[in-house]
Write a protein that holds these residues in place. Sequence first.
Motif, PDB file in Angstrom:
ATOM      1  N   GLU A  13       8.615  -8.041  13.160  1.00  0.00           N
ATOM      2  CA  GLU A  13       7.909  -7.161  12.223  1.00  0.00           C
ATOM      3  C   GLU A  13       8.479  -5.751  12.125  1.00  0.00           C
ATOM      4  OE1 GLU A  13       3.614  -7.387  12.409  1.00  0.00           O
ATOM      5  OE2 GLU A  13       3.691  -9.512  12.960  1.00  0.00           O
ATOM      6  N   VAL A  16       8.386  -4.561   8.531  1.00  0.00           N
ATOM      7  CA  VAL A  16       7.090  -4.333   7.884  1.00  0.00           C
ATOM      8  C   VAL A  16       6.821  -2.835   7.722  1.00  0.00           C
ATOM      9  CG1 VAL A  16       4.593  -4.665   8.070  1.00  0.00           C
ATOM     10  CG2 VAL A  16       6.139  -6.533   8.666  1.00  0.00           C
ATOM     11  N   SER A  17       6.991  -2.069   8.778  1.00  0.00           N
ATOM     12  CA  SER A  17       6.703  -0.632   8.709  1.00  0.00           C
ATOM     13  C   SER A  17       7.774   0.144   7.953  1.00  0.00           C
ATOM     14  CB  SER A  17       6.530  -0.053  10.110  1.00  0.00           C
ATOM     15  OG  SER A  17       7.709  -0.213  10.860  1.00  0.00           O
ATOM     16  N   CYS A  19       9.192  -0.846   5.077  1.00  0.00           N
ATOM     17  CA  CYS A  19       9.101  -1.068   3.640  1.00  0.00           C
ATOM     18  C   CYS A  19       8.244   0.021   2.980  1.00  0.00           C
ATOM     19  CB  CYS A  19       8.501  -2.444   3.343  1.00  0.00           C
ATOM     20  SG  CYS A  19       8.428  -2.798   1.571  1.00  0.00           S
ATOM     21  N   GLU A  22       5.275  -1.570   0.915  1.00  0.00           N
ATOM     22  CA  GLU A  22       4.438  -2.558   1.597  1.00  0.00           C
ATOM     23  C   GLU A  22       4.578  -3.961   1.006  1.00  0.00           C
ATOM     24  OE1 GLU A  22       0.462  -0.985   1.855  1.00  0.00           O
ATOM     25  OE2 GLU A  22       1.116   0.746   2.997  1.00  0.00           O
ATOM     26  N   LYS A  25       4.992  -8.788   4.578  1.00  0.00           N
ATOM     27  CA  LYS A  25       3.800  -9.148   5.341  1.00  0.00           C
ATOM     28  C   LYS A  25       4.163 -10.218   6.370  1.00  0.00           C
ATOM     29  CE  LYS A  25       1.009  -6.878   2.513  1.00  0.00           C
ATOM     30  NZ  LYS A  25       1.174  -5.494   2.585  1.00  0.00           N
ATOM     31  N   CYS A  31       8.160 -13.120   8.720  1.00  0.00           N
ATOM     32  CA  CYS A  31       7.794 -12.142   7.700  1.00  0.00           C
ATOM     33  C   CYS A  31       8.261 -12.643   6.338  1.00  0.00           C
ATOM     34  CB  CYS A  31       8.437 -10.796   8.013  1.00  0.00           C
ATOM     35  SG  CYS A  31       7.764 -10.041   9.501  1.00  0.00           S
ATOM     36  N   THR A  37       6.862  -7.093  -5.659  1.00  0.00           N
ATOM     37  CA  THR A  37       6.623  -5.749  -5.144  1.00  0.00           C
ATOM     38  C   THR A  37       7.906  -5.097  -4.641  1.00  0.00           C
ATOM     39  OG1 THR A  37       4.405  -6.459  -4.470  1.00  0.00           O
ATOM     40  CG2 THR A  37       5.193  -4.416  -3.530  1.00  0.00           C
ATOM     41  N   CYS A  38       8.848  -5.893  -4.172  1.00  0.00           N
ATOM     42  CA  CYS A  38      10.106  -5.396  -3.603  1.00  0.00           C
ATOM     43  C   CYS A  38      10.861  -4.534  -4.620  1.00  0.00           C
ATOM     44  CB  CYS A  38      10.970  -6.578  -3.179  1.00  0.00           C
ATOM     45  SG  CYS A  38      12.593  -6.120  -2.506  1.00  0.00           S
ATOM     46  N   CYS A  44      14.527  -2.714   4.829  1.00  0.00           N
ATOM     47  CA  CYS A  44      14.214  -3.811   5.748  1.00  0.00           C
ATOM     48  C   CYS A  44      15.479  -4.353   6.409  1.00  0.00           C
ATOM     49  CB  CYS A  44      13.478  -4.939   5.037  1.00  0.00           C
ATOM     50  SG  CYS A  44      14.337  -5.604   3.579  1.00  0.00           S
TER      51      CYS A  44
END
Length: 56
Positions: A13, A16-17, A19, A22, A25, A31, A37-38, A44
Motif C-alpha cells: 500500500e 495508496v498514500s 496518489c 485517491e 484502493k 492494490c 480517476t487516475c 505510484c
Amino acid sequence: MAYKISDDCIGCEACVSECPVEAIKPDDGKCVIDPDTCIECGACAGVCPVDAPKAD
C-alpha cells in the motif's frame, strides 16, 4: 493511458498514500487503480518496491 497495477503487487500500500487523486484502493491483499480517476502522474510507480504500477 491510466496506470494499472500488475499481479506483482505485494499489497504494501505504499502507492495508496502517494496518489494525489485517491485513485488507488487496497482490494483483497493487492492494490487496484480506478482508471477513470487516475491522472497518469506516475507517483505510484515511483514508490512501488516491486514496480507493479505500469502505464497501461
